[in-house]
Scaffold this motif. Structure first.
Motif, PDB file in Angstrom:
ATOM      1  N   ILE A   1     -11.675   2.951 -15.081  1.00 17.01           N
ATOM      2  CA  ILE A   1     -12.181   1.637 -14.678  1.00 17.01           C
ATOM      3  C   ILE A   1     -13.440   1.251 -15.460  1.00 17.01           C
ATOM      4  O   ILE A   1     -13.612   0.090 -15.835  1.00 17.01           O
ATOM      5  CB  ILE A   1     -12.378   1.587 -13.136  1.00 17.01           C
ATOM      6  CG1 ILE A   1     -12.447   0.154 -12.651  1.00 17.01           C
ATOM      7  CG2 ILE A   1     -13.601   2.345 -12.668  1.00 17.01           C
ATOM      8  CD1 ILE A   1     -11.137  -0.565 -12.708  1.00 17.01           C
TER       9      ILE A   1
ATOM     10  N   THR B   1      -8.496  -1.486  -3.885  1.00 12.63           N
ATOM     11  CA  THR B   1      -7.163  -1.432  -4.507  1.00 12.63           C
ATOM     12  C   THR B   1      -6.331  -2.671  -4.188  1.00 12.63           C
ATOM     13  O   THR B   1      -5.307  -2.894  -4.816  1.00 12.63           O
ATOM     14  CB  THR B   1      -6.385  -0.200  -4.038  1.00 12.63           C
ATOM     15  OG1 THR B   1      -6.385  -0.182  -2.602  1.00 12.63           O
ATOM     16  CG2 THR B   1      -7.015   1.085  -4.564  1.00 12.63           C
ATOM     17  N   HIS B   2      -6.774  -3.451  -3.202  1.00 15.79           N
ATOM     18  CA  HIS B   2      -5.955  -4.593  -2.779  1.00 15.79           C
ATOM     19  C   HIS B   2      -6.808  -5.836  -2.569  1.00 15.79           C
ATOM     20  O   HIS B   2      -7.736  -5.830  -1.765  1.00 15.79           O
ATOM     21  CB  HIS B   2      -5.227  -4.281  -1.470  1.00 15.79           C
ATOM     22  CG  HIS B   2      -4.147  -3.260  -1.622  1.00 15.79           C
ATOM     23  ND1 HIS B   2      -4.419  -1.923  -1.833  1.00 15.79           N
ATOM     24  CD2 HIS B   2      -2.795  -3.382  -1.613  1.00 15.79           C
ATOM     25  CE1 HIS B   2      -3.272  -1.272  -1.941  1.00 15.79           C
ATOM     26  NE2 HIS B   2      -2.281  -2.123  -1.814  1.00 15.79           N
TER      27      HIS B   2
ATOM     28  N   ALA C   1      -5.946   1.629   2.656  1.00 14.49           N
ATOM     29  CA  ALA C   1      -6.414   1.064   1.386  1.00 14.49           C
ATOM     30  C   ALA C   1      -7.797   0.436   1.529  1.00 14.49           C
ATOM     31  O   ALA C   1      -8.205   0.069   2.623  1.00 14.49           O
ATOM     32  CB  ALA C   1      -5.424   0.017   0.887  1.00 14.49           C
TER      33      ALA C   1
ATOM     34  N   GLY D   1      -4.417  -1.542 -12.535  1.00 17.63           N
ATOM     35  CA  GLY D   1      -3.401  -0.821 -11.767  1.00 17.63           C
ATOM     36  C   GLY D   1      -3.562  -1.010 -10.271  1.00 17.63           C
ATOM     37  O   GLY D   1      -3.238  -0.131  -9.479  1.00 17.63           O
ATOM     38  N   ARG D   2      -4.070  -2.170  -9.868  1.00 16.45           N
ATOM     39  CA  ARG D   2      -4.278  -2.430  -8.439  1.00 16.45           C
ATOM     40  C   ARG D   2      -3.548  -3.713  -8.046  1.00 16.45           C
ATOM     41  O   ARG D   2      -2.935  -4.362  -8.878  1.00 16.45           O
ATOM     42  CB  ARG D   2      -5.775  -2.517  -8.152  1.00 16.45           C
ATOM     43  CG  ARG D   2      -6.479  -1.299  -8.757  1.00 16.45           C
ATOM     44  CD  ARG D   2      -7.880  -1.138  -8.345  1.00 16.45           C
ATOM     45  NE  ARG D   2      -8.514  -0.092  -9.163  1.00 16.45           N
ATOM     46  CZ  ARG D   2      -9.718   0.375  -8.941  1.00 16.45           C
ATOM     47  NH1 ARG D   2     -10.429  -0.101  -7.937  1.00 16.45           N
ATOM     48  NH2 ARG D   2     -10.231   1.306  -9.709  1.00 16.45           N
ATOM     49  N   HIS D   3      -3.650  -4.064  -6.805  1.00 19.46           N
ATOM     50  CA  HIS D   3      -2.777  -5.112  -6.292  1.00 19.46           C
ATOM     51  C   HIS D   3      -3.508  -6.410  -5.983  1.00 19.46           C
ATOM     52  O   HIS D   3      -4.521  -6.406  -5.299  1.00 19.46           O
ATOM     53  CB  HIS D   3      -2.088  -4.639  -5.011  1.00 19.46           C
ATOM     54  CG  HIS D   3      -1.307  -3.388  -5.207  1.00 19.46           C
ATOM     55  ND1 HIS D   3       0.057  -3.378  -5.371  1.00 19.46           N
ATOM     56  CD2 HIS D   3      -1.714  -2.107  -5.299  1.00 19.46           C
ATOM     57  CE1 HIS D   3       0.459  -2.126  -5.552  1.00 19.46           C
ATOM     58  NE2 HIS D   3      -0.597  -1.339  -5.509  1.00 19.46           N
TER      59      HIS D   3
ATOM     60  N   ILE E   1      -0.060   3.043 -13.287  1.00 23.43           N
ATOM     61  CA  ILE E   1      -0.999   2.975 -14.410  1.00 23.43           C
ATOM     62  C   ILE E   1      -2.402   2.738 -13.852  1.00 23.43           C
ATOM     63  O   ILE E   1      -2.671   1.686 -13.292  1.00 23.43           O
ATOM     64  CB  ILE E   1      -0.653   1.807 -15.356  1.00 23.43           C
ATOM     65  CG1 ILE E   1       0.865   1.664 -15.464  1.00 23.43           C
ATOM     66  CG2 ILE E   1      -1.314   1.967 -16.702  1.00 23.43           C
ATOM     67  CD1 ILE E   1       1.308   0.251 -15.774  1.00 23.43           C
ATOM     68  N   ARG E   2      -3.231   3.673 -13.986  1.00 20.35           N
ATOM     69  CA  ARG E   2      -4.611   3.526 -13.507  1.00 20.35           C
ATOM     70  C   ARG E   2      -5.572   3.860 -14.633  1.00 20.35           C
ATOM     71  O   ARG E   2      -5.958   5.002 -14.797  1.00 20.35           O
ATOM     72  CB  ARG E   2      -4.867   4.469 -12.318  1.00 20.35           C
ATOM     73  CG  ARG E   2      -4.365   3.967 -10.979  1.00 20.35           C
ATOM     74  CD  ARG E   2      -5.354   2.981 -10.360  1.00 20.35           C
ATOM     75  NE  ARG E   2      -4.857   2.456  -9.099  1.00 20.35           N
ATOM     76  CZ  ARG E   2      -5.211   2.909  -7.898  1.00 20.35           C
ATOM     77  NH1 ARG E   2      -6.064   3.899  -7.804  1.00 20.35           N
ATOM     78  NH2 ARG E   2      -4.717   2.384  -6.806  1.00 20.35           N
ATOM     79  N   PRO E   3      -5.945   2.856 -15.428  1.00 18.02           N
ATOM     80  CA  PRO E   3      -6.843   3.145 -16.544  1.00 18.02           C
ATOM     81  C   PRO E   3      -8.240   3.500 -16.023  1.00 18.02           C
ATOM     82  O   PRO E   3      -8.566   3.198 -14.872  1.00 18.02           O
ATOM     83  CB  PRO E   3      -6.886   1.813 -17.294  1.00 18.02           C
ATOM     84  CG  PRO E   3      -6.600   0.785 -16.268  1.00 18.02           C
ATOM     85  CD  PRO E   3      -5.685   1.425 -15.274  1.00 18.02           C
TER      86      PRO E   3
ATOM     87  N   LEU F   1       2.663  -0.939 -10.604  1.00 21.91           N
ATOM     88  CA  LEU F   1       1.231  -1.123 -10.779  1.00 21.91           C
ATOM     89  C   LEU F   1       0.426   0.129 -10.496  1.00 21.91           C
ATOM     90  O   LEU F   1      -0.457   0.506 -11.251  1.00 21.91           O
ATOM     91  CB  LEU F   1       0.739  -2.236  -9.854  1.00 21.91           C
ATOM     92  CG  LEU F   1       1.127  -3.650 -10.266  1.00 21.91           C
ATOM     93  CD1 LEU F   1       0.585  -4.641  -9.272  1.00 21.91           C
ATOM     94  CD2 LEU F   1       0.584  -3.935 -11.651  1.00 21.91           C
TER      95      LEU F   1
ATOM     96  N   LEU G   1     -13.770  -3.556  -8.148  1.00 22.34           N
ATOM     97  CA  LEU G   1     -13.001  -2.536  -8.876  1.00 22.34           C
ATOM     98  C   LEU G   1     -13.798  -1.235  -8.971  1.00 22.34           C
ATOM     99  O   LEU G   1     -13.243  -0.140  -8.819  1.00 22.34           O
ATOM    100  CB  LEU G   1     -12.611  -3.052 -10.263  1.00 22.34           C
ATOM    101  CG  LEU G   1     -11.586  -4.199 -10.234  1.00 22.34           C
ATOM    102  CD1 LEU G   1     -11.415  -4.807 -11.621  1.00 22.34           C
ATOM    103  CD2 LEU G   1     -10.235  -3.722  -9.708  1.00 22.34           C
TER     104      LEU G   1
ATOM    105  N   THR H   1       0.817  -1.212   0.000  1.00 25.99           N
ATOM    106  CA  THR H   1       0.000   0.000   0.000  1.00 25.99           C
ATOM    107  C   THR H   1       0.851   1.263   0.000  1.00 25.99           C
ATOM    108  O   THR H   1       0.539   2.224  -0.709  1.00 25.99           O
ATOM    109  CB  THR H   1      -0.926   0.001   1.239  1.00 25.99           C
ATOM    110  OG1 THR H   1      -1.596  -1.256   1.318  1.00 25.99           O
ATOM    111  CG2 THR H   1      -1.957   1.115   1.153  1.00 25.99           C
TER     112      THR H   1
END
Lengths: 72, 473, 352
Positions: B273, C22-23, C71, C47-49, B269-271, B266, C17, B94
């Motif tokens: 959604i 994010t996680h 998060a 772009g997330r985990h 890059i945040r496309p 990671l 999403l 995080t």
């Protein structure tokens, strides 16, 4: 002059600093502090080199403060 | 005394007043001569030196150091017993720039938390673990720890730890050094002033590696527990030097191989959604024609005959034509060895149960399917069977039966796995409940192997030719 | 906006999403593994985990860590895995950490089997871990609701600083239906209590230990107050033809779907039967049950367990009306026909 300031009511009298001091500047005294421990006393005038070993081995964060000559 | 100044005093990264503590807000809760205080002072002084106080998150374990957050003026998180490395992993994912310190005792880390530490180390998490090994459970009053030496008496080994009953003390550094990922593993001691200074160097190196993103660092610190060892603080230190530092827990650096941690790209890059999730989706379809009878379809066959994707093809096509649809794979008590089936419902009204107990359409791809489901078909229902494999005719006389040599048609076109497409094409063409054009359109969306889309479309045409030839449509 | 044909398990990931998760930390278990697999595919694309942990115990502690750091976090599992998370769930409740956990219920006890049951009701709705805490429990009955409920659960979790459970079952997870991907995607705002590893949040502390009776009592009172507020604000349910009904099915998840079909069949036969579907299992709609009871409507609780929801419904009905239970377990589900027959028999008995 180099010396160790003792905050008597933060000392638990474990004597680890006494054993650590290379110059015998610290001793455990006879009187009890507020927590009921025989606390450490500084007796090292002229001998203390402000090396800080006593502070470093002491388990209490604030029991000892080591003063030394200003660094030039 | 104007010529002197403070050389050593409480670190800035420790609270000046321990305000979270109930009483004696200037002293720790540790017993006289306890190693925790010394170790934590060393860590605090390194945090000061590296100027990482704001970035540091200190994880307190369960054990005597559970209240570490009384002392560290950093971000603080208290963890459940043994789990700090997992908590650290969550934080690491995080906050990429946080300096994460897991401070754990021997029961916490080498006992209950063995799994978490081994896997965090094996992932090479860029975190620092300080392992305080005092060979005993302190907070609970002095029971045997995983690191208690053989023969040592504790409350739960009143006759001394027995090798045959309790096993040997665990060397965590040795164990973790068998993994490839860790960057730095060292065992230190608080036995003498010299060792204390060495310990500070190890702490500094470990945190410096984390700051420079060099990977997982682990410092084991042999630490005195005078109270539970029933020794004076000085005797306790002598006992570490004499008993622990020798063969059981040799002091040394086990690993010093800084790793190159790949930056976590990671989060950069945040496309958008919605764009991502609606790609390849279809538009809302509506149907305003006359009401259509709901179809309760059971498609059954061997696993591998494409039964589930046949169902998906029907469901997707029906969705395109404005039906509500549900698709349920063979799941539950009706599933029998080796066979697969799908229940598909297509209805103008919202669908209740997705389970098809009594189908009005049965697509039987093989013999066992016909055996299993023939009797469940409703009066005036439809059975479409794969006559290439189904040897008998249905016994039911109150249903309409269509025999399609689906496997033969598919095989002839060179794609035996497309028997399911033949059957669904036949269903659409014969009953008219779906347009064949919709089925064709849906093939590309549903069937996994896009490679075969053209072949499948050819098979649709071949099926139609067959049906025309046999005057089934 | 767009429509997809998707499994309930996949819809969870899409909802997550959209809800700003994010996680995702996961550990494989049938019948929830698909959720982790889908997350492993979609989260990095977004772009997330995603991370696969070494155990469910680690999973819940990774959630604990990432949630402490502000998060929006989630996992998905099934009964045996949720049981292992009990300790962590309790710690998260004690430390007031938001999280979303999906339970795709399977048969138990023990290893049981992989077919659907609703026998985690007590574990999830009543707590599961140690101590006096609650989790918010949402009960989807379609792929669309798997999407929508998961999506909104992150806001809810943040608002109350609680764990939100999506209590579902293997049927709802495996079933494919149309899902309308709509709504406004949300993101977590800055949380004033979280530990961000910066100067502003340096004084923040995440903990659940209060070594002082007064402080622990005060903390627990605060928790109870939050629970009381959440239970007032979050209640959701659906009535289907209950107004004139003599008999009302009470069911959630797959059983509500089966009951819906049964209601339609029974109505076609002219019988006054309805369905009451709690969409939140905690809070459970107490007043509605009491109103049914006061109106002397027979309540028929249909669930895949020996009567876990039924015992809560009986408690609320408090003897004022008849509460019947139709249950099955081991992976078996009641059929629409069996429900219809049972109700006809019951009404027949009544009128005989």
């Amino acid at each position: 002059m180099n010396h160790v300031e003792i905050h008597r009511d933060e000392c638990k009298g474990c004597a680890v600093c006494v054993a650590a001091c290379p110059h015998g500047c610290l001793v455990i005294g006879d009187t009890l502090n507020l927590m009921g421990y025989q606390y450490v006393e500084f007796v090292g005038n002229d001998r203390c080199t402000a090396c800080g070993l006593c502070f470093t081995v002491c388990p209490e964060p604030g029991a000892l403060v080591v003063y030394g000559m200003k660094k030039v | 005394m104007p010529d002197v100044q403070i050389q050593y005093s409480k670190s800035a990264s420790m609270y000046q007043l321990f305000f979270r503590k109930e009483n004696d807000q200037k002293t720790t809760h540790y017993c006289p001569g306890c190693g925790h205080g010394t170790a934590q002072k060393l860590i605090a002084s390194v945090i000061d030196e590296l100027a990482i106080q704001d970035r540091t998150v200190f994880l307190s374990p369960v054990g005597c150091s559970v209240f570490s957050y009384y002392y560290f003026d950093t971000g603080n998180i208290q963890c459940s017993h043994g789990r700090a490395p997992a908590v650290a992993t969550g934080i690491r994912r995080t906050l990429s720039d946080a300096i994460i310190i897991a401070y754990q005792g021997d029961g916490d880390l080498a006992g209950i938390g063995m799994t978490e530490i081994v896997h965090a180390a094996n992932r090479g998490e860029n975190i620092t673990v300080f392992f305080i090994n005092n060979a005993i459970y302190g907070m609970t009053g002095g029971q045997m720890a995983p690191t208690t030496p053989i023969g040592v008496k504790t409350l739960t080994t009143p006759e001394g730890r027995s090798k045959s009953r309790d096993g040997n003390p665990i060397g965590m550094c040795e164990l973790l050094a068998s993994l490839q990922a860790p960057a730095y593993i060292e065992r230190c001691s608080l036995s003498t002033p010299k060792q204390v200074l060495r310990t500070r160097l190890a702490i500094k190196k470990a945190l410096d590696y984390q700051v420079r993103k060099k990977g997982f660092s682990f410092v084991e610190i042999l630490s005195p527990c005078p109270t539970n060892w029933r020794m004076s603080p000085l005797d306790a230190r002598a006992w570490i030097a004499g008993e622990l530092e020798g063969d059981i827990f040799p002091l040394k650096c086990f690993r010093d191989v800084p790793q190159e941690i790949q930056p976590d790209s990671l989060s950069v890059i945040r496309p958008d959604i919605v764009t991502l999730l609606t790609k390849d989706s279809i538009l809302k379809t509506s149907y305003d024609g006359p009401p259509r009878a709901p179809k309760y379809i059971k498609i059954a066959g061997f696993g591998g005959q494409g039964v589930l994707s046949a169902g998906e093809l029907v469901a997707f096509s029906a969705l395109e034509e404005g039906f509500n649809v549900s698709w349920l794979p063979s799941y539950g008590p009706e599933m029998r060895g080796g066979s697969a089936n799908a229940s598909v419902i297509c209805s103008d009204e919202p669908i209740g149960s997705p389970v098809v107990d009594c189908p009005n359409v049965l697509i039987a791809m093989n013999n066992p399917s016909l055996e299993l489901f023939e009797n469940s078909v409703t009066n005036n229902g439809i059975i479409v069977l794969n006559s290439s494999l189904v040897e008998r005719k249905p016994r039911r006389t109150d249903v309409k039966t269509y025999a399609i040599p689906a496997t033969d048609i598919a095989k002839k076109a060179g794609l035996v796995s497309a028997a399911n497409v033949v059957m669904i094409t036949a269903l659409a063409a014969i009953t008219g409940f779906l347009h064949v054009s919709t089925v064709k359109h849906s093939i590309g969306n549903v069937l996994r192997k896009k490679l075969y889309t053209d072949k499948n479309l050819e098979i649709v045409e071949n099926t139609l030719s067959y049906l025309r030839e046999k005057e089934m449509m | 906006m767009g429509i997809r044909l998707m499994k309930g398990n996949d819809a969870v990931v899409f909802g997550a999403l959209m809800g700003g998760c994010t996680h995702f930390f996961g550990y494989p278990i049938t019948p929830a593994s698909e959720i982790a697999q889908q997350a492993a595919y979609w989260f990095p694309l977004a772009g997330r985990h995603f991370l696969q942990a070494e155990s469910e115990v680690s999973v819940i502690n990774m959630l604990y860590g990432a949630s402490s750091a502000g998060a929006r976090v989630m996992t998905a599992s099934s009964g045996p895995g949720i049981a292992l998370m009990g300790e962590g769930l309790s710690y998260m409740a004690g430390a007031c950490l938001p999280a979303v956990v999906v339970d795709m219920q399977r048969s138990g006890p023990g290893l049981g089997n992989i077919w659907p049951e609703q026998s985690d009701y007590n574990m999830v709705v009543k707590g599961g871990g140690h101590g006096d805490y609650r989790t918010i429990v949402l009960a989807p009955y379609s792929a669309q609701e798997m999407f929508e409920m998961t999506m909104k659960s992150f806001e809810i979790a943040d608002r109350y600083r609680m764990t939100v459970f999506i209590l579902s079952d293997a049927y709802i997870g495996q079933m494919m239906e149309q899902v309308s991907i709509e709504g406004i995607p949300s993101e977590s705002g800055k949380k004033d209590w979280a530990v961000y590893a910066d100067a502003q949040s340096r004084s923040n502390l995440i903990t659940s230990i209060y070594m002082n009776i007064e402080k622990q009592s005060e903390h627990n009172r605060k928790l109870q107050k939050t629970y009381e507020k959440a239970s007032r604000e979050l209640l959701e349910f659906e009535h289907v033809a209950t107004e004139d009904a003599q008999v009302v099915f009470v069911a959630y998840g797959i059983c509500a779907r089966i009951c819906l079909s049964a209601v339609r069949s029974l109505r076609r036969l002219g019988l006054k039967v309805g369905l009451f579907r709690p969409k939140t299992l905690w809070p459970l709609p107490e007043q509605e049950i009491k109103q049914f009871a006061a109106a002397k409507k027979t309540l028929v609780v249909v669930e895949l367990s020996s009567g876990m929801l039924a015992s809560d419904i009986s408690l609320y009905a408090n003897g004022a009306t008849e509460v019947l239970h139709i249950g099955s377990f081991g992976g078996a589900t009641p059929t629409v026909t069996s429900l219809v027959d049972r109700i006809i028999e019951h009404i027949g008995d009544r009128h005989a």
